[in-house]
Design a protein around this motif. Structure first.
Motif, short mmCIF file in Angstrom:
data_model
loop_
_atom_site.label_atom_id
_atom_site.label_comp_id
_atom_site.label_asym_id
_atom_site.label_seq_id
_atom_site.Cartn_x
_atom_site.Cartn_y
_atom_site.Cartn_z
N ASP A 265 0.73 -1.38 -0.03
CA ASP A 265 -0.09 0.09 0.18
C ASP A 265 0.78 1.27 -0.01
O ASP A 265 0.34 2.20 -0.47
CB ASP A 265 -0.78 -0.09 1.32
CG ASP A 265 -1.87 -1.13 1.32
OD1 ASP A 265 -2.42 -1.52 0.27
OD2 ASP A 265 -1.81 -1.89 2.11
N GLY A 266 2.20 1.05 0.27
CA GLY A 266 2.78 2.42 0.39
C GLY A 266 4.03 2.65 -0.76
O GLY A 266 4.47 3.53 -0.70
N VAL B 244 4.95 2.39 -5.04
CA VAL B 244 4.57 2.47 -6.49
C VAL B 244 4.45 0.97 -6.91
O VAL B 244 3.28 0.72 -7.51
CB VAL B 244 5.38 3.23 -7.39
CG1 VAL B 244 4.76 3.10 -8.67
CG2 VAL B 244 5.37 4.71 -7.13
N THR B 245 5.13 0.31 -6.54
CA THR B 245 5.32 -1.27 -6.88
C THR B 245 5.66 -2.04 -5.83
O THR B 245 6.48 -1.77 -5.03
CB THR B 245 6.49 -1.70 -8.12
OG1 THR B 245 6.40 -0.64 -9.15
CG2 THR B 245 5.96 -2.75 -8.70
N GLY C 109 9.34 -2.55 -11.43
CA GLY C 109 8.51 -1.50 -11.25
C GLY C 109 9.19 -0.41 -10.52
O GLY C 109 10.22 -0.92 -9.56
N ASP C 110 8.99 0.79 -10.47
CA ASP C 110 9.43 1.70 -9.43
C ASP C 110 9.31 1.31 -7.92
O ASP C 110 7.98 1.04 -7.61
CB ASP C 110 8.61 2.90 -9.81
CG ASP C 110 9.14 4.37 -9.27
OD1 ASP C 110 9.72 4.15 -8.12
OD2 ASP C 110 8.84 5.31 -9.65
N ARG D 75 9.90 3.35 -5.46
CA ARG D 75 9.51 4.50 -4.60
C ARG D 75 8.29 4.66 -3.57
O ARG D 75 7.31 3.89 -4.10
CB ARG D 75 9.67 5.95 -5.30
CG ARG D 75 11.32 6.07 -5.72
CD ARG D 75 11.25 7.40 -6.64
NE ARG D 75 10.40 6.89 -7.81
CZ ARG D 75 10.34 8.09 -8.79
NH1 ARG D 75 11.03 9.41 -8.53
NH2 ARG D 75 9.80 7.66 -10.02
N ARG E 40 4.92 5.99 -1.85
CA ARG E 40 3.82 7.06 -2.33
C ARG E 40 3.21 7.95 -1.31
O ARG E 40 2.57 8.64 -1.59
CB ARG E 40 2.61 5.84 -2.82
CG ARG E 40 2.82 5.16 -4.08
CD ARG E 40 1.41 4.82 -4.58
NE ARG E 40 0.62 5.67 -5.06
CZ ARG E 40 -0.56 5.85 -5.76
NH1 ARG E 40 -1.05 4.38 -6.05
NH2 ARG E 40 -1.08 6.56 -6.22
N ALA E 41 3.76 7.50 -0.17
CA ALA E 41 3.55 8.49 1.04
C ALA E 41 4.79 8.78 1.76
O ALA E 41 5.69 8.03 1.81
CB ALA E 41 2.45 8.02 2.04
N PRO F 25 -11.23 4.73 8.23
CA PRO F 25 -11.29 4.32 6.63
C PRO F 25 -10.25 4.20 5.69
O PRO F 25 -10.47 3.70 4.36
CB PRO F 25 -12.30 5.78 6.02
CG PRO F 25 -12.69 6.36 7.47
CD PRO F 25 -11.60 6.22 8.43
N GLN F 26 -9.06 4.66 5.98
CA GLN F 26 -7.84 4.52 5.24
C GLN F 26 -6.89 3.24 5.67
O GLN F 26 -6.08 2.87 5.01
CB GLN F 26 -7.05 5.69 5.43
CG GLN F 26 -7.85 6.92 4.75
CD GLN F 26 -6.78 8.41 4.95
OE1 GLN F 26 -5.60 7.99 5.11
NE2 GLN F 26 -7.27 9.42 5.35
N LYS G 205 -5.72 -0.26 5.78
CA LYS G 205 -5.47 -1.40 5.02
C LYS G 205 -5.35 -2.97 5.70
O LYS G 205 -4.26 -2.78 6.49
CB LYS G 205 -4.31 -1.37 3.85
CG LYS G 205 -4.67 -0.19 3.10
CD LYS G 205 -5.93 -0.18 2.04
CE LYS G 205 -5.92 0.82 1.26
NZ LYS G 205 -7.24 0.79 0.60
N ILE G 206 -6.41 -3.56 5.66
CA ILE G 206 -6.11 -5.03 6.36
C ILE G 206 -5.61 -5.78 5.55
O ILE G 206 -6.24 -6.14 4.37
CB ILE G 206 -7.47 -5.30 7.05
CG1 ILE G 206 -8.00 -4.39 7.90
CG2 ILE G 206 -7.45 -6.77 7.62
CD1 ILE G 206 -9.35 -4.47 8.68
N TYR H 151 -0.77 4.79 6.10
CA TYR H 151 0.06 5.85 5.55
C TYR H 151 -0.09 7.18 5.61
O TYR H 151 -1.48 7.38 5.98
CB TYR H 151 0.43 5.36 3.94
CG TYR H 151 -0.75 5.24 3.12
CD1 TYR H 151 -1.29 6.40 2.63
CD2 TYR H 151 -1.29 4.09 2.90
CE1 TYR H 151 -2.46 6.49 1.73
CE2 TYR H 151 -2.37 3.99 2.05
CZ TYR H 151 -3.03 5.28 1.40
OH TYR H 151 -4.10 5.28 0.84
#
Lengths: 379, 379
Positions: B278-279, B281-282, B298-299, B301, B303-304, B332-333, B335-336, B355
Motif C-alpha cells: 500500500d505504500g 508504487v510497485t 517497477g518503481d 519509490r 507513495r506517502a 477508513p484509510q 488496509k487490512i 500511511y
C-alpha cells in the motif's frame, strides 16, 4: 473462523478483480462461471461452472454463501427473488437491480425521483419513433432495447423512420431517447451498504470510442465544484432511492449548456471506476465487497492529483505479453491489468492506469502503453 | 496467448500475496502446497498438493511451468539443481538460495565479498563456544543452527558455556555470533532480475517483539542519507555478487556507534517489505514476479511520506472478522491483509498498513488496528 463466503455470479474481469481485492480481506470467494476458462475462473480457487439462467444451478451455488453479488446484470429478476425467499442476501437486491437490467424501468424510476434524463419514452414501431422525434427537436433519435444491451450493443442512432426498423426485430420493448448534444460524458461512482452508509468517488470524465469506454480521467478536468457535487448528489440519491447495495456507476452527459443528464446505470464495479485500483485509497472492488458484506466503507479519495485509465482492446497481434518488455521499461510506474482473455480485435482484454501531477503527461503515458499493448503504436 | 506460468513452491501468505499481485499481470500462477487449506491454496486456482521435499513431486509440479520460485527457503538444494538440469528456470537459483538456507554458507560468502557482519564462526561444542566468547568481548553469545531457523526459532542467546548445550543437540552445525549492541534493526529490500536490473526500496526500521517482526516503518525514521545509501549499496552488492534473482531482504543491525552489520538474508518477499503493498508504487510481490519473469522492474519509490506495517498475531479471540467493524469504521484509510489462517496465540495471521504525513499518527493507527484485531485493545 467466522469469515464470510461471498458468492459472485459471473466469471468476467469484474469478478477477477473483485477476487483480487477480496484476498486481503481474508474472506472466501466463490464464483459461478459459464466456463472454467472465464477471466475470473482462471484465478479463483472455488469455481462452480454452470448457467446462471438456471434456478437450480443458482440455488446450489448459493448454498453456503453468506451473500450473493454479481459480475453482470443478466440474472433473471425472478431467480433473485427466489434466492431471497430462500434466505440468501442478494446485493444489490432484485428490486434495485432491475433498474440496471431494464432501461424502461430505470427511466421511469429516475423520472419519479426527479433525476434529470434525456427526453425519452417507450416506442412501439417506426411510425411511433417518428412521432417521438416530432414531439421534440426531430431526428436523430437514439433507440435502445430496454434489456440486453451493453458497450454500444442494443443501441441505434436513427436519422429517419425508415431507419428505425431494426431495433423492433428482437421483440423487446424499445426506448426512444433524444440524442443529447453533450460536451462530454462523466461518471459518478458511489458505493452504498445495507446499513445505509455511502461514499462517493471523485466524478470522472469518460471518453468513448465507437460506443466503448476508452479513457477515464479522474477527476474530470475542469469540472466545476457545483457540477461535481451535483453529479455526486444525483448518484447518492439514486443509490438511496433505489435501495442499491454495492457499487453504483451513474453514467452522465454533461450538456453544452451545463446540465447533467443520466445516461445509464450499472450496479456493480464499473469500467469508469477501474482507475480506483491504483488511484484511490480504496478501490471500487474493495468497497463493493465491503458494501455487500455490510462492513464500514473505505475512503474513496484519490491518492494522486490525476489518475488515468485506458482500456486495452484486442488488436491484430495476439501476443500482448511480449509488449510488456517495452511498456514496463519505458514507464516503471505503469500499472497493467490484464484479464486473461484471448485477444480478439476490439475486445476489452485489459486496462492500464497511470497517475501523477501533470495530466498531459499522465494521459500520454497511459495512451502510449495501451496503444503499444494493442499494437497500434510500435515505437 | 503466450503469457507465462509461474510455479510457486509453498502455500503460505507470501504465495497468497504473490498470487494477488500476479492477477493484474495476466500470468498463470501454479502453487505447490502442503495442504489444500494452506493460506495461498485458499485463493489460487491451480493448486498441486504435495511434499516439496520429494523430488518426484517437484518435477511433476514443474512440468509446464516457465519458472519456479518460492514462498520459503526449505526446498533441498540438490532438488533445485535437478530441476535446473531438467531445464526449468529456478529463481532464485540454488547457488544463490543456499545463502538464505545455510547461515554458515551465508557468513562465509559475506566475508568473502567484504560485507560487514557480526563477529562469527562455526563452533563445535560448548567448550568451543567458551573459546569464541574469549576471543571477543566474552558472553553473551548468540548461537544459531545454520539451517532450519526462522522467527527466533533455532536461535539461542547464551550467557556461559553451561548454557550452550541445547543448540548442539540437533546435530546441525552451529554458528556462534557476537551479541551486537544495536540501536535498532533495519531492513534493506532490493529486487534483481536475471537481466541484472535491480531496484532498491527505501530502507525501513523493523521492530521485533520476542524475536518476531512486529512493526515496520518506511522509511526508517532519522536514518542518515549516508547510512541509508550504504544499506542499499550493501543489499545491491549482495544481490549481484550472490546472483540473486527476485526479492532479497537484508536484515541489518544499526549499531550504537553508527555501523551497519548484516543479520539475516531472505530471498523471497519478506515481512519487512509488506508495507510496499500500500505504500510503494510497485509492491515487493509484483516486483518479485517481474524479476523471476525477467521483466523490467517497477518503481520502488514510496507513495506517502510514511507507511507503517504492523503484524497481526493471533490472540485469545479466534473471531477476528467481527473486529473489522470497529477497525474499518474508526479508520477508513486502514488496509487490512489477512492470510486465511486459523487464529492461534502468537501466530502471524495478517498485517495492517497505514500511511500518511505524520508518523506518530500513522503509527498509532496501525498499532491500534493490529491490537484491536488481536484483542489486546478493546476500545
Amino acid at each position: 473462523m467466522t469469515f464470510p463466503v461471498v458468492g459472485m455470479v459471473g466469471g468476467g474481469q469484474l469478478a477477477r478483480m473483485t477476487h483480487e481485492a477480496g484476498i486481503p480481506l481474508g474472506i472466501r470467494f466463490k464464483l459461478l462461471s459459464d466456463t472454467p476458462q472465464d477471466s475470473a475462473a482462471q484465478v479463483v480457487s472455488e469455481v462452480v461452472v454452470g448457467d446462471y439462467r438456471d434456478l437450480g444451478t443458482l440455488r446450489a451455488f448459493a448454498q453456503g454463501c453468506d451473500v450473493i453479488t454479481f459480475d453482470h446484470e443478466h440474472v433473471p429478476t425472478e431467480h433473485l427473488r427466489a434466492l431471497e425467499a430462500d434466505g440468501i442476501p442478494v446485493r444489490p437486491g432484485p428490486g434495485a437491480l432491475v433498474h440496471a437490467q431494464d432501461k424502461g424501468v430505470m427511466r421511469a424510476a429516475l423520472d419519479r425521483i426527479g433525476i434529470p434524463c434525456p427526453r425519452h419514452r417507450i416506442v412501439t414501431d417506426p411510425a411511433d419513433v417518428g412521432r417521438f422525434a416530432a414531439e421534440g427537436d426531430g431526428f436523430p433519435v437514439v433507440l435502445k432495447t430496454v434489456r440486453g444491451g451493453y458497450d454500444g450493443k442494443g443501441v441505434w442512432v436513427v436519422r429517419d423512420e425508415a431507419g428505425a426498423a431494426d431495433p423492433f426485430k428482437a421483440g423487446v420493448p424499445v426506448l426512444a431517447e433524444e440524442k443529447v448534444d453533450f460536451a462530454r460524458e462523466l461518471a459518478a461512482n458511489v458505493v452504498r451498504s445495507p446499513h445505509g452508509q455511502a461514499v462517493a468517488y471523485p466524478v470522472v470524465e469518460s471518453q468513448q470510442v465507437n460506443g466503448v469506454c476508452d479513457t477515464v480521467i479522474a477527476p474530470a478536468p475542469g469540472l466545476s465544484e457545483e457540477l461535481s457535487a451535483e453529479a455526486q448528489r444525483m448518484a447518492l440519491t439514486i443509490a438511496e432511492q433505489l435501495d442499491v447495495t454495492g457499487h453504483l456507476a451513474v453514467e452522465l452527459f454533461e450538456t453544452r449548456d451545463g446540465r447533467l443528464l443520466v445516461n445509464e446505470l450499472a450496479m456493480r464495479p464499473h469500467n469508469s471506476g477501474h482507475w480506483t485500483q491504483d488511484g484511490a485509497v480504496t478501490s471500487q472492488f474493495a468497497n463493493h465487497l465491503r458494501a455487500v458484506l455490510d462492513l464500514p466503507l473505505g475512503d474513496p479519495r484519490p491518492r494522486a492529483p490525476w489518475t488515468v485509465m485506458v482500456n486495452v482492446l484486442g488488436g491484430d497481434y495476439p501476443d500482448m505479453y511480449s509488449a510488456y518488455l517495452h511498456c514496463m521499461a519505458r514507464d516503471p510506474q505503469l500499472k497493467i491489468h490484464m484479464y486473461g482473455k484471448d485477444v480478439k480485435p476490439g475486445r476489452k482484454v485489459g486496462h492500464v492506469t497511470t497517475y501523477g501531477d501533470d495530466l498531459a503527461e499522465v494521459l500520454d503515458r497511459a495512451r502510449h502503453a495501451a496503444g503499444y499493448l494493442r499494437g497500434t503504436i510500435t515505437e
